[in-house]
Design an enzyme around this catalytic site. Structure first.
Site, PDB file in Angstrom:
ATOM      1  CG  LEU A  65      -1.929  -1.213   1.280  1.00 17.68           C
ATOM      2  CD1 LEU A  65      -2.737  -1.277   2.734  1.00 17.68           C
ATOM      3  CD2 LEU A  65      -2.696  -1.627   0.275  1.00 17.68           C
ATOM      4  CG  HIS A 181      12.300 -10.603  -2.680  1.00 21.29           C
ATOM      5  ND1 HIS A 181      11.531 -10.526  -3.830  1.00 21.29           N
ATOM      6  CD2 HIS A 181      13.317 -10.247  -2.983  1.00 21.29           C
ATOM      7  CE1 HIS A 181      12.035 -10.091  -4.670  1.00 21.29           C
ATOM      8  NE2 HIS A 181      13.258  -9.760  -4.326  1.00 21.29           N
ATOM      9  CG  HIS A 234       7.151 -12.380  -5.542  1.00 21.27           C
ATOM     10  ND1 HIS A 234       6.704 -10.934  -5.470  1.00 21.27           N
ATOM     11  CD2 HIS A 234       8.319 -12.535  -4.825  1.00 21.27           C
ATOM     12  CE1 HIS A 234       7.998 -10.552  -4.504  1.00 21.27           C
ATOM     13  NE2 HIS A 234       8.739 -11.543  -4.483  1.00 21.27           N
ATOM     14  CG  ASP A 307       4.265  -9.195  -5.963  1.00 20.76           C
ATOM     15  OD1 ASP A 307       4.390  -8.655  -4.985  1.00 20.76           O
ATOM     16  OD2 ASP A 307       5.115  -9.758  -6.563  1.00 20.76           O
TER      17      ASP A 307
END
Lengths: 424, 313
Positions: A65, A181, A234, A307
């Site tokens: 955000l 990540h 991801h 994502d």
């Protein structure tokens, strides 16, 4: 007191309960009151769904955000608009904001801002390390009490093996997982594409796809050591998915998600130096994309997340290497995932599961299913209605969609949050 | 009565229950002697006790000093700063010096695990481990056992929760060995980052939640959390540690109503223990532990000096 709502003539699709059949659904007091009941109670509003698919509201496992710190890109308010248009009713917010979500007070701020939207439950991640700087772990216990669903440094890899070990180990005490990540950062410094012919022709600094599998292999070893739960975000390469598949078969607490760009696009999307297709991790070769599709179908991938990474013109209207990585993804999450259904790669049930029941299970949420007592968070969509993604005309503030110009079949026609219609 | 069969006291791991009981019974008699204000200055008359401390410790050193003096030994304190001595070679040089001084009893505290054992191979004196690295601290566990036995009437079949930084604690290790030998149920409680690897293999239960770890416990042993642990990233902050692992009245409520609270000292109030608990005369036996320390160390000096005489004959 809100009027009860009876949704009729719907194709009820609930992967958590294994249901896909016509029916009606009654909403009372913000919750699902019943399925397939007879008639509407006194004073109820009736909505004819026209045979469209009524499913649990989507749960987006991963979105950045703009708040706090980058309100020029997106605010929680504008993100909530885009989410409602995309059928998303619950969203996990990444903590690598400015300041980072590494203190219970900042987390509570995010929770309050989410509640104020009235249309979106915002579940914040806690920063795994102070300031997401990768050095010292944060107060997982106090952050979990304040509402942190899991811990991560967002778009930054937790590079130090010792820090990752401590995080995985410490998170166990509070029943939380750590989201990585997965990218060995020393191989990716300054890179903006996947190493290979494409990047060579374009003359772009690039990182090898193997940087992902390296980090995944290391963290699987740490999960085995600590008995902690690691979740890879991801995931985009065949090699990493193979490692995750094997780790799951071994019984380790290893889960992962992927995002629509990694099963819908390949590295050719960055041709003509399209900065909207500059993502982190970078788009991969076609073979990796196909491996991601296979992993969605066979259960290696646990969930699909948007994502969402809002960027503005100043971030993207610059030479490719200087552009900020990241794509807007809230409004296109469902449509791009349904493209795999139309292509014959996934069943509709599995596609919706990846967006609802699967993330709910991972997070231990009561949402994500069509069952009496569950929150009336719902999405109504027509799986065949065609539309075109056009950057500049997307809901919300961020317009940096890597799918700009893509024709899709499958569009949200209505979204309900706690029984209240918030879109359509 | 069994006779303690070893020349040194280096560790409690492997020490048979009858010898533990022997040491505790003897210590019990010294408690009475000490409380009566009496001394037994002829027992170790003419014998030399050296407190060889490579690591700072006021409490343990003073306790051994007092124990030795009450038994009539000539007590000498040698403090050797850790910076000047950190090589095995130097340690062995120290051993030959001590031999030349005809030392009878050698109390050793060292930052390295195994240092007292190494010294014991080279010196003629009986060596007492007063804490080596993160290995063992046998006299601390013995004084804890004596305190528990006096309060609970027995040492057998109790549920004991050892809480906090178990990873770096020699006190925890010695207590685990002793309590398991006495058929206690031992739980170690702490964040996963402060629990040693494969701890279950020692025979303990591992808990990461104080509520499950302290449930129905007869004894709650708190360990000291050193500030370095926070700097090292093993614990994110003192406030978080206290919230989840600090002993306060609320957490203690799930233990047995007559559970006792122990701490080897020095305490970090507001980090691993709340003052209201530490100072509660109904629960806290922390002061009594210090008293038992002198008695236990008198018993150990007594037993080892007898063995020394026997060996000399």
């Amino acid at each position: 007191m809100i009027r009860p709502v009876l949704l009729t003539n719907a194709r009820l699709l609930c992967p958590a309960g294994g249901r896909d059949s016509p029916g009606t659904l009654l909403v009372q007091e913000g919750r699902i009151a019943g399925l397939d009941g007879d008639g509407a109670p006194e004073g109820a509003e009736t909505v004819d769904c026209g045979g469209a698919v009524l499913a649990p509201g989507l749960i987006d496992l991963r979105a950045a955000l703009g708040e706090p710190g980058h309100e020029h890109r997106e605010t929680i308010g504008t993100a909530a608009e885009a989410a409602a248009a995309g059928g998303i009713t619950t969203l996990c917010a990444l903590p690598d904001s400015d300041p980072a979500l590494d203190d219970p007070a900042i987390l509570q701020f995010i929770l309050r801002k989410g509640e104020a939207t009235g249309s979106l439950t915002v579940l914040p991640y806690g920063a795994a390390t102070k300031g997401c700087a990768g050095a010292e772990i944060t107060e997982f216990g106090l952050l979990a009490e304040a509402g942190a669903v899991a811990f991560t440094d967002g778009a930054r890899a937790i590079a130090s093996a010792r820090t990752m070990r401590l995080a995985l180990s410490y998170a166990r005490a509070f029943g939380r997982f750590v989201v990585q990540h997965p990218e060995e950062p020393s191989l990716g410094r300054g890179a903006c594409a996947t190493e290979g012919e494409m990047a060579t022709r374009m003359g772009l600094p690039a990182a090898p796809a193997a940087a992902e599998a390296m980090m995944v292999a290391r963290d699987i070893a740490l999960a085995r050591l600590t008995r902690g739960h690691v979740h890879f975000a991801h995931v985009s390469t065949a090699a990493a998915l193979e490692l995750i598949r094997a780790a799951k078969a071994e019984g380790l607490r290893v889960t992962c998600d992927t995002a629509p760009p990694y099963f819908d696009l390949n590295e050719t999307a960055i041709g003509d130096f399209r900065t909207y297709a500059k993502l982190s991790p970078p788009l991969r070769r076609e073979g990796d994309r196909r491996a991601v599709v296979a992993a969605l179908a066979d259960g290696t991938v646990d969930a699909v997340a948007s994502d969402h990474q809002p960027r503005d013109a100043d971030d993207k209207r610059v030479p490719f290497a200087a552009a900020e990585a990241g794509g807007a993804g809230l409004a296109t999450l469902l449509g791009v995932t349904l493209a795999r259904v139309h292509a014959g790669d996934l069943t509709l049930m599995r596609a919706v599961e990846l967006l609802t029941a699967a993330p709910a299970r991972l997070l231990g949420l009561e949402a994500g299913r069509l069952a009496p007592g569950a929150p009336a968070d719902l999405v109504l969509f027509d799986p065949d209605r065609a539309w075109k993604v056009e950057a500049g005309r997307l809901p919300g503030k961020a317009q940096n969609s890597p799918f700009d110009g893509r024709a899709l079949e499958g569009r949200v026609v209505g979204t309900w949050k706690a029984g209240r219609r918030v879109f359509g | 009565m069994p006779l303690y069969p070893h020349r040194h006291l280096l560790a409690l791991e492997g020490l048979e229950p009858p010898y533990i009981a022997e040491l505790l019974d003897l210590a019990e008699s010294y408690v009475l002697l000490n409380r009566g204000g009496k001394t037994q200055r002829d027992l170790l008359r003419g014998r030399t006790l050296i407190n060889l401390f490579f690591e700072d410790s006021t409490r343990t050193r003073t306790s051994f000093e007092l124990a030795g003096k009450r038994l009539g030994a000539d007590v000498i304190n040698m403090s050797v700063s850790t910076s000047s001595v950190n090589k095995g070679e130097t340690l062995l040089d120290t051993a030959s010096t001590l031999n030349a001084m005809r030392t009878d009893l050698l109390v050793v505290r060292h930052a390295q695990s195994g240092a007292p054992a190494l010294l014991s191979q080279k010196v003629e004196a009986a060596v007492i481990n007063a804490g080596d690295g993160t290995h063992e601290h046998p006299t601390q566990a013995l004084l804890d056992a004596l305190t528990i036995r006096r309060r609970k009437g027995t040492l057998e079949n109790l549920t004991v929760a050892i809480c906090g930084d178990v990873l770096h604690s020699r006190v925890a290790r010695s207590n685990i060995h002793l309590l398991l030998a006495m058929n206690c149920r031992v739980r170690i409680v702490g964040p996963p980052t402060l629990i040693p690897a494969e701890a279950e293999a020692l025979g303990v239960e591992v808990h990461h939640d104080m509520r499950s770890g302290l449930r129905d416990a007869d004894v709650v042993m708190m360990l000291r959390l050193q500030r370095e642990r926070m700097a090292g990233g093993l614990v994110p902050s003192a406030r978080e540690f206290f919230r989840f692992y600090g002993l306060d009245a609320a957490k203690l409520r799930v233990a047995r109503p007559d559970a006792i609270v122990m701490h080897p000292g020095p305490m970090n109030r507001g980090v691993e223990i709340d003052s209201a608990v530490a100072d509660d005369p109904q629960r806290s036996v922390i002061g009594e532990q210090v008293e038992m320390g002198v008695a236990v160390r008198m018993a150990v000096l007594d037993v080892l000096s007898r063995n020394g005489r026997r060996n000399a004959r």
